[in-house]
Design an enzyme around this catalytic site. Sequence first.
Site, PDB file in Angstrom:
ATOM      1  N   PHE A 133       0.865  -1.180   0.000  1.00 38.90           N
ATOM      2  CA  PHE A 133       0.000   0.000   0.000  1.00 38.90           C
ATOM      3  C   PHE A 133       0.898   1.225   0.000  1.00 38.90           C
ATOM      4  CE2 PHE A 133      -2.397   3.456   1.960  1.00 38.90           C
ATOM      5  CZ  PHE A 133      -3.483   3.490   1.113  1.00 38.90           C
ATOM      6  N   ASP A 139       9.146   2.513   1.537  1.00 41.46           N
ATOM      7  CA  ASP A 139       7.976   3.241   2.019  1.00 41.46           C
ATOM      8  C   ASP A 139       7.856   2.947   3.510  1.00 41.46           C
ATOM      9  OD1 ASP A 139       5.513   4.157   2.799  1.00 41.46           O
ATOM     10  OD2 ASP A 139       4.448   3.446   1.020  1.00 41.46           O
ATOM     11  N   LYS A 183       2.701   9.875   8.294  1.00 40.05           N
ATOM     12  CA  LYS A 183       1.996   9.350   9.482  1.00 40.05           C
ATOM     13  C   LYS A 183       2.688   9.722  10.801  1.00 40.05           C
ATOM     14  CE  LYS A 183      -0.963   5.889   7.463  1.00 40.05           C
ATOM     15  NZ  LYS A 183      -0.766   4.981   6.350  1.00 40.05           N
TER      16      LYS A 183
HETATM   17  C1  LIG Z   1      -0.870   5.341   4.880  1.00 43.03           C
HETATM   18  C2  LIG Z   1       0.187   4.933   3.969  1.00 43.03           C
HETATM   19  C3  LIG Z   1       0.480   5.672   2.799  1.00 43.03           C
HETATM   20  C4  LIG Z   1      -0.337   6.862   2.386  1.00 43.03           C
HETATM   21  O1  LIG Z   1      -0.257   7.890   3.307  1.00 43.03           O
HETATM   22  P1  LIG Z   1      -1.326   9.081   3.239  1.00 43.03           P
HETATM   23  O2  LIG Z   1      -0.838  10.064   4.258  1.00 43.03           O
HETATM   24  O3  LIG Z   1      -2.656   8.482   3.569  1.00 43.03           O
HETATM   25  O4  LIG Z   1      -1.297   9.615   1.861  1.00 43.03           O
HETATM   26  C5  LIG Z   1       1.527   5.253   2.023  1.00 43.03           C
HETATM   27  N1  LIG Z   1       2.266   4.172   2.350  1.00 43.03           N
HETATM   28  C6  LIG Z   1       2.023   3.449   3.455  1.00 43.03           C
HETATM   29  C7  LIG Z   1       2.902   2.290   3.778  1.00 43.03           C
HETATM   30  C8  LIG Z   1       0.968   3.792   4.295  1.00 43.03           C
HETATM   31  O5  LIG Z   1       0.707   3.047   5.374  1.00 43.03           O
END
Ligand SMILES: *Cc1c(COP(=O)(O)O)cnc(C)c1O
Length: 396
Positions: free
Chosen positions: A129, A214, A243
């Site tokens: 994701f 990521d 986050k």
């Molecule tokens: C939540 C998340 C995103 C996206 O972040 P947003 O602030 O919602 O755009 C991207 N990568 C990972 C691994 C995430 O958990």
Amino acid sequence: MTSNLVPTYAPPNLVFTRGEGVYLYDADDKPWLDFIAGIAVNSLGHCHPALVDALKSQADNLWHLSNMFEVPAREQLARRYCDSTFADLVFFTNSGTEAVEGLLKAARKYHADNNQPERIEVLTFAGAFHGRTYGAINAGGNPAYLKGFGPAMSGFVQLPFGDEKAFLEAISDKTAAVLIEPVQGEGGVRAADDEFLQLLRAKCDETGALLLYDEVQCGAGRTGKLFAHQWSNAEPDGMAVAKGVGGGFPLGAFLLTQQVGEHMVVGTHGSTYGGNPLAMAVGIALWDELERPGMMDHVVKVGNFLKQQLAALADEYSDLVVETRGKGLLVGLKLHEKLIAKEVAGLARDEGLLIGAAGDNVIRMAPPLIITEDHAREALQKLGKALQKARDTASK
Ligand SMILES: *Cc1c(COP(=O)(O)O)cnc(C)c1O
């Protein structure tokens, strides 16, 4: 009453009016133990005094300038990130998906500037994701998130998570980058093996592809290191964060080595809000707390305790739980197919415990990093009750 909101979400019928530490409260002042923390965002819990102070005093001074003007705190926070990571250069965003987009652009730009413009392919992994913008949904590859939104973007190749053979076959001189979450959050709280990350690093070095992480969900101290990949010593060329680095204030960033980042020259990228004074003030205060001596040790210790307790619960409910997953304070339980993770999260909520569901039928916990063993005990006792109810229902 009809809603004027685009119907992308389906929240439960529940309104919180206040948060303090590891608890949220509704209008009747009923407490809810928050073990999802805005999906790994409220890393210091709710309304941490250091963050409240930083935000309030910045709010009295200066809110916004755009990137037309210097913000000294931007330089300061970038320095802090670079001092404790592989990175030399930082670009601030407001969210995780923007940070991922920036990484993808930086990777392609690097190869284009090095006379390999054909090198555009990005290898990603099933269950990934990476956010909800176009580049990010194509990188994530989840069919449910792509369907209905037009043709898939070319240049993304998805491989089974952790599959060495598939990876070795896929990487080529067309590969611009390999993008992976060191611990998959959304996809089911799956941690990549250190050896797998090391293999990715070695092969990227050999072929000239870039390794991109990521760490939007698993970073910011969540696994007991500032960033999850630091357990493996396999350092990337670029990394997306968001986050937990903002603790509840919208803040993200992409971090790059000098070699990659130097190609993102004036005019190649931008953001109106990214790196604004409010976000920088909160980001610095949050980083101070993460780097406080003993903080990461605390996460490791309480994370181990939580995982032991989860393993005990998994034993007790072995008819319902397949396995425990995760690292540090990003943990989960994979459930048998006779249960639905989202429903079990709902049963936990009935007990006053807030947790999430993730892909692969996993219930997910990402509590604030400041939880104690008592909080962990309370959560597991409530989760036990929820599983008992699920068992009773399943056997009916
Ligand atoms: C939540 C998340 C995103 C996206 O972040 P947003 O602030 O919602 O755009 C991207 N990568 C990972 C691994 C995430 O958990």
